[in-house]
Design an enzyme around this catalytic site. Structure first.
Site, short mmCIF file in Angstrom:
data_model
loop_
_atom_site.label_atom_id
_atom_site.label_comp_id
_atom_site.label_asym_id
_atom_site.label_seq_id
_atom_site.Cartn_x
_atom_site.Cartn_y
_atom_site.Cartn_z
N ASP A 39 6.79 2.33 -5.55
CA ASP A 39 5.89 1.19 -5.71
C ASP A 39 4.88 1.56 -6.80
O ASP A 39 4.68 2.74 -7.11
CB ASP A 39 5.19 0.93 -4.38
CG ASP A 39 4.11 -0.12 -4.47
OD1 ASP A 39 4.37 -1.20 -5.04
OD2 ASP A 39 2.99 0.15 -4.00
N ASP A 41 1.27 -0.46 -7.65
CA ASP A 41 -0.14 -0.63 -7.28
C ASP A 41 -0.44 0.00 -5.93
O ASP A 41 0.21 -0.30 -4.92
CB ASP A 41 -0.49 -2.12 -7.24
CG ASP A 41 -0.40 -2.76 -8.62
OD1 ASP A 41 -1.43 -2.87 -9.28
OD2 ASP A 41 0.73 -3.12 -9.03
N ASP A 217 2.55 1.90 -0.28
CA ASP A 217 1.27 1.92 0.42
C ASP A 217 0.99 0.69 1.25
O ASP A 217 0.08 0.68 2.07
CB ASP A 217 0.13 2.05 -0.61
CG ASP A 217 -0.05 0.77 -1.41
OD1 ASP A 217 0.92 0.31 -2.04
OD2 ASP A 217 -1.16 0.22 -1.40
#
Length: 267
Positions: A39, A41, A217
């Site tokens: 991922d 961001d 996240d």
């Protein structure tokens, strides 16, 4: 089977507040048996007040490219951003990627595995725009295949944003669904998520036959976490987050992720 390393065996350390073991220096079988999914961001990139304000060090881009080479190309980006945005951030790299949570999906070499699907109806986008315009601090991001409402500047509006956007989706876009994230809610085609994108990529070279390792996240990454673990791989939750998750390991922050990638690049 899960990752193992001498460091992990010796320390069995846990990332604070997560109760999960800290990610070891290298996945078991690296590089020949591993497929890596990142991922952006909040994982490789620090979260910023606006999506356009993100920044990535040049040496991290170089390290990602070096790790991709070690993996014979079995490194992909899984992101809510568009392919165009991913390529801009990681230039000059042009990696396999699942963009817009899988609505746009690019295989190694540039071929598309999937295309965006139907964008949200114009009347929904117009209603979301009116909602945002009436509330200072909110912003709307029209990505084509999906649309996102960001409330990073006004986190106190979270409940209001989620409730109102969910209502508008139910009213105007029954073929779409709401996906909450960190300081954002996104409207995307129903059933389109990172787990499905990972599954598609894992059926093709150079990913096929490898064990997936996913770093993420956010709630949007849980789909990919579940898919990776179901395939015998690992999922790494980034941040000191104490919530239910399919993650098997953790790292405290994006800085730790960047350091981990750089260490892999020279291993």
């Amino acid at each position: 089977m899960p990752m193992r390393s001498n460091a992990a065996a010796a320390k069995n350390a846990e990332t604070p507040h997560t109760g999960r073991p800290t990610l070891p220096p290298a996945p078991e079988g690296f590089p020949d048996a591993v497929a890596l999914f990142l991922d952006l961001d909040g994982t490789v990139l620090d979260l910023m007040p606006t999506p356009d304000a993100v920044w990535i060090p040049k040496d991290t881009i170089e390290a990602i490219g070096a790790v991709a080479d070690k993996l014979d190309g079995a490194l992909a980006i899984l992101s809510g951003r568009s392919l165009e945005d991913i390529d801009r951030i990681l230039a000059p790299l042009r990696l396999p990627a699942a963009a817009l949570h899988g609505a746009e999906l690019r295989r190694r070499g540039g071929g598309r595995v999937a295309d965006g699907g139907s964008p949200p109806p114009e009347r929904l986008v117009a209603a979301l725009g009116a909602f945002v315009d009436a509330r200072p601090g909110l912003s709307i991001e029209d990505k084509g295949a999906s649309v996102a409402i960001h409330y990073r500047s006004t986190p106190q509006r979270e409940s209001e944003v989620r409730e109102r956007v969910a209502g508008l989706v139910a009213q105007f876009a029954p073929t779409h669904e709401l996906q909450p994230g960190k300081m954002v809610v996104e409207v995307r085609p129903r059933g389109c998520h990172k787990g499905g994108a990972l599954d598609l990529l894992m059926e093709e070279p150079p990913f096929a036959g490898r064990r997936p390792v996913v770093l993420g996240d956010d709630l949007t990454d849980e789909f990919a976490f579940e898919s990776a673990v179901a395939r015998g791989g690992d999922a790494i939750l980034i941040g000191e987050i104490n919530r239910a998750s399919a993650a098997t390991y953790a790292l405290p922050d994006p800085e730790g992720v960047r350091a981990w990638i750089q260490a892999l690049a020279v291993s």
